[in-house]
Scaffold this active site. Structure first.
Site, PDB file in Angstrom:
ATOM      1  N   ASP A  98       0.781  -1.254   0.000  1.00 44.90           N
ATOM      2  CA  ASP A  98       0.000   0.000   0.000  1.00 44.90           C
ATOM      3  C   ASP A  98       0.811   1.303   0.000  1.00 44.90           C
ATOM      4  O   ASP A  98       1.808   1.408   0.728  1.00 44.90           O
ATOM      5  CB  ASP A  98      -0.855   0.093   1.269  1.00 44.90           C
ATOM      6  CG  ASP A  98      -1.619  -1.157   1.579  1.00 44.90           C
ATOM      7  OD1 ASP A  98      -1.525  -2.127   0.826  1.00 44.90           O
ATOM      8  OD2 ASP A  98      -2.314  -1.149   2.603  1.00 44.90           O
ATOM      9  N   GLU A 127     -10.497  -2.493   4.411  1.00 45.57           N
ATOM     10  CA  GLU A 127      -9.173  -1.936   4.696  1.00 45.57           C
ATOM     11  C   GLU A 127      -9.066  -0.522   4.103  1.00 45.57           C
ATOM     12  O   GLU A 127      -9.840  -0.141   3.218  1.00 45.57           O
ATOM     13  CB  GLU A 127      -8.081  -2.820   4.059  1.00 45.57           C
ATOM     14  CG  GLU A 127      -8.103  -4.253   4.554  1.00 45.57           C
ATOM     15  CD  GLU A 127      -6.948  -5.121   4.018  1.00 45.57           C
ATOM     16  OE1 GLU A 127      -6.360  -5.847   4.812  1.00 45.57           O
ATOM     17  OE2 GLU A 127      -6.654  -5.075   2.819  1.00 45.57           O
TER      18      GLU A 127
HETATM   19  C1  FRU Z   1      -3.828  -3.667   2.697  1.00 46.71           C
HETATM   20  C2  FRU Z   1      -3.212  -4.086   4.015  1.00 46.71           C
HETATM   21  C3  FRU Z   1      -3.586  -3.109   5.120  1.00 46.71           C
HETATM   22  C4  FRU Z   1      -2.474  -3.267   6.102  1.00 46.71           C
HETATM   23  C5  FRU Z   1      -1.289  -3.495   5.185  1.00 46.71           C
HETATM   24  C6  FRU Z   1      -0.258  -4.424   5.747  1.00 46.71           C
HETATM   25  O1  FRU Z   1      -3.170  -4.158   1.593  1.00 46.71           O
HETATM   26  O2  FRU Z   1      -3.593  -5.401   4.348  1.00 46.71           O
HETATM   27  O3  FRU Z   1      -4.854  -3.310   5.680  1.00 46.71           O
HETATM   28  O4  FRU Z   1      -2.306  -2.142   6.908  1.00 46.71           O
HETATM   29  O5  FRU Z   1      -1.797  -4.029   3.981  1.00 46.71           O
HETATM   30  O6  FRU Z   1       0.863  -4.459   4.932  1.00 46.71           O
END
Ligand code: FRU
Length: 522
Positions: A43, A225
């Site tokens: 992300d 998320e």
């Molecule tokens: C989304 C996610 C988020 C988390 C991060 C962990 O892709 O799963 O929810 O904070 O990636 O790397």
């Protein structure tokens, strides 16, 4: 349940032979989409704009090309095409690894972590305590703060972390913060199980719970998320609506990861869906920022508005279904190009459009065009060696659409082919990467062609597409429908053809631009 499935995917290792490594890396590393120099990325995090510079932080495992203990990597750009990577911004600490989150510029120094003369940048992220998770605890994700007094280059953790404690919800993460000027307070939204929770604060340090949104609304076939909430003017009016983005994994329209949006009102306490939006949502379920399989966890930049006053979105150009096994070794995954959002209301229906936020003229090295031409059988749009399809932007207008399927094929001499286009009979867009090159690294990669419903049924169609070695970003009908996907041809694609299934009177016109991202600095 979803988190453990996702963690399993995240921990898979690739088995590509090392000999392929260097070749693949050069062949697939994009020229103008951000990739980490080395190793794993997911992300985008903490994005903000300050004094001519865009800052991008990102979920990063600096020691491996698969997901692991998360850090925040850091990169900056002044033109959104060329990115410079900087030392890691945030390392794991006693409270856990550093999951996704956001950053704001605390101009009034409400936090007291800087001064009014030198406002602190405050990052709010999730501390993920993997040890606590193993013991069966449900409170292993908490929200913490770090601050920078040198414009985002070095960071200190706040001593009294965490600032938002987990109330007992396993998936409790990805805080996104903004300043709500009309109420002189900070608002934080985060993903909590299958809902979004909202909190308020006067100083970024002490947070009070406000409300929740989402139960039973929209898609719930995965874990929620990376939320983001922001106001937008409905294009062509003075009315304001609030847009709530929610990423979901799995559950996307074509499988795996994707981002949905909701349109409504936010009164400083509660987000409520707009009635017309709600009716449309229940009928159509088409509210995805991007229908392609490779745009996830996108959120907007703090302290930045487009010329029209709109937010700028950037996402991760991959999908948890196969991200850890794509055929690159040195680095894994790129970001999408940044997109200005626009909120439109067309015949009572809301639609969130995306428009690429790049000043193309600054990067154009070659421009040709084709005036109206009839589509007869198969038409060659780009012949071998006439345009570098490794770095190109192409726009095509189709007029006088008939009841048939229009397919574009990107091809090389080896018989690899990426097909995409529009079927006017079903009013659906599609991308088929089943023969696009290397596809056998994951069954999920080519499970079925991706499709997207068209918003209207008009009989002309505009298509804008950007190619950067191993990705295509498609904007149909001026960004009403977007599809972003990655692919891995065995050799670069050299030709582009357009064909219709039946003989038609459809005509096309096109513009071809070859891009050189470093041109502006030459
Ligand atoms: C989304 C996610 C988020 C988390 C991060 C962990 O892709 O799963 O929810 O904070 O990636 O790397």
């Amino acid at each position: 349940m979803f988190l453990s499935a996702c963690a399993e995917q995240k921990n898979k290792t690739s088995k590509d032979p090392i000999a392929q490594e260097a070749k693949n890396d050069a062949q697939y590393r994009p020229g103008f989409h951000f990739t980490p120099n080395q190793n794993w990325m997911n992300d985008p995090n903490g994005m903000f704009y300050l004094n001519g510079t865009f800052h991008l932080y990102f979920q990063h495992h600096p020691e491996s090309n698969v997901w692991g203990p998360m850090h925040w990597g850091h990169a900056t750009s002044t033109d959104l095409m060329n990115w410079e990577e900087h030392p890691i911004a945030l390392y794991p600490d006693a409270l856990g690894t550093i999951f996704s989150g956001s950053a704001v510029i605390d101009f009034e120094n409400t936090s007291g972590l800087g001064t009014k003369e030198n406002p602190p940048i405050v990052a709010i992220y999730t501390n993920h305590d993997a040890e606590a998770e193993k013991t069966g605890s449900s409170t292993y994700q908490n929200q913490s703060i770090a601050y920078s007094t040198d414009k985002g280059f070095t960071w200190s953790k706040y001593e009294q972390n965490p600032v938002v404690k987990n109330p007992g919800i396993k998936d409790f993460r990805d805080p996104k913060v903004f300043w709500m000027d009309s109420q002189s307070k900070w608002i934080l939204s985060l993903a909590a199980g299958q809902e979004i929770q909202y909190y308020e604060s006067k100083n970024l340090l002490d947070w009070t719970f406000l409300s929740t949104f989402g139960t039973g609304i929209g898609n719930h076939n995965g874990v929620w998320e990376c939320p983001d909430l922001f106001p937008m003017k409905i294009e062509g009016t003075d009315s304001i609506k609030w847009v709530q983005l929610v990423s979901i994994n799995p559950g996307g329209p074509n499988g795996g990861s994707a981002t949905q949006y909701f349109v409504g009102d936010f009164d400083g306490t509660q987000f409520t869906l707009d009635n017309e939006f709600q009716a449309d949502l229940e009928k159509n379920h088409r509210f995805w920022t991007d229908f392609g399989r490779d745009n996830y966890a996108g959120v907007t930049f703090s302290n930045w508005k487009s010329e029209k006053g709109n937010p700028l979105l950037l996402g991760w150009m991959s999908n948890w279904l196969y991200a850890t096994s794509v055929p690159t070794e040195q680095w894994r995954s790129a970001m999408t190009l940044p997109r200005n959002l626009e909120l439109h209301k067309i015949e009572g229906r809301f639609i969130l459009k995306s428009d690429l936020a790049i000043k193309w003229d600054a990067f154009t090295t070659k421009k040709t065009s084709r005036s109206k031409t009839k589509i007869e059988g198969s038409n060659t749009l780009v012949e071998a060696n006439s345009l570098d399809l490794q770095a190109a932007k192409i726009t095509v207008e189709l007029t006088n659409l008939e009841s048939t399927r229009y397919t574009f094929d990107l091809e090389n001499d080896l018989g690899d082919k990426l097909s995409f286009g529009y079927d006017h009979r079903t009013q659906q867009f599609f991308i088929d990467r089943s023969q696009s090159g290397k596809v056998d690294f994951s069954k999920e990669f080519t499970k079925q062609p991706s499709t997207a419903p068209r918003f209207g049924d008009q009989n002309s169609l505009s298509i804008e597409l950007v190619l950067d070695k191993a990705s295509i970003e498609l904007f149909y009908d001026a960004g009403e429908t977007v599809m972003t996907e990655i692919f891995f041809p065995n050799a670069p694609y050299q030709t582009l053809r357009l064909r219709s299934e039946e003989k038609t009177n459809t005509e096309y016109s096109a513009e071809f631009i070859e891009l050189n991202p470093s041109k502006s600095s030459e």
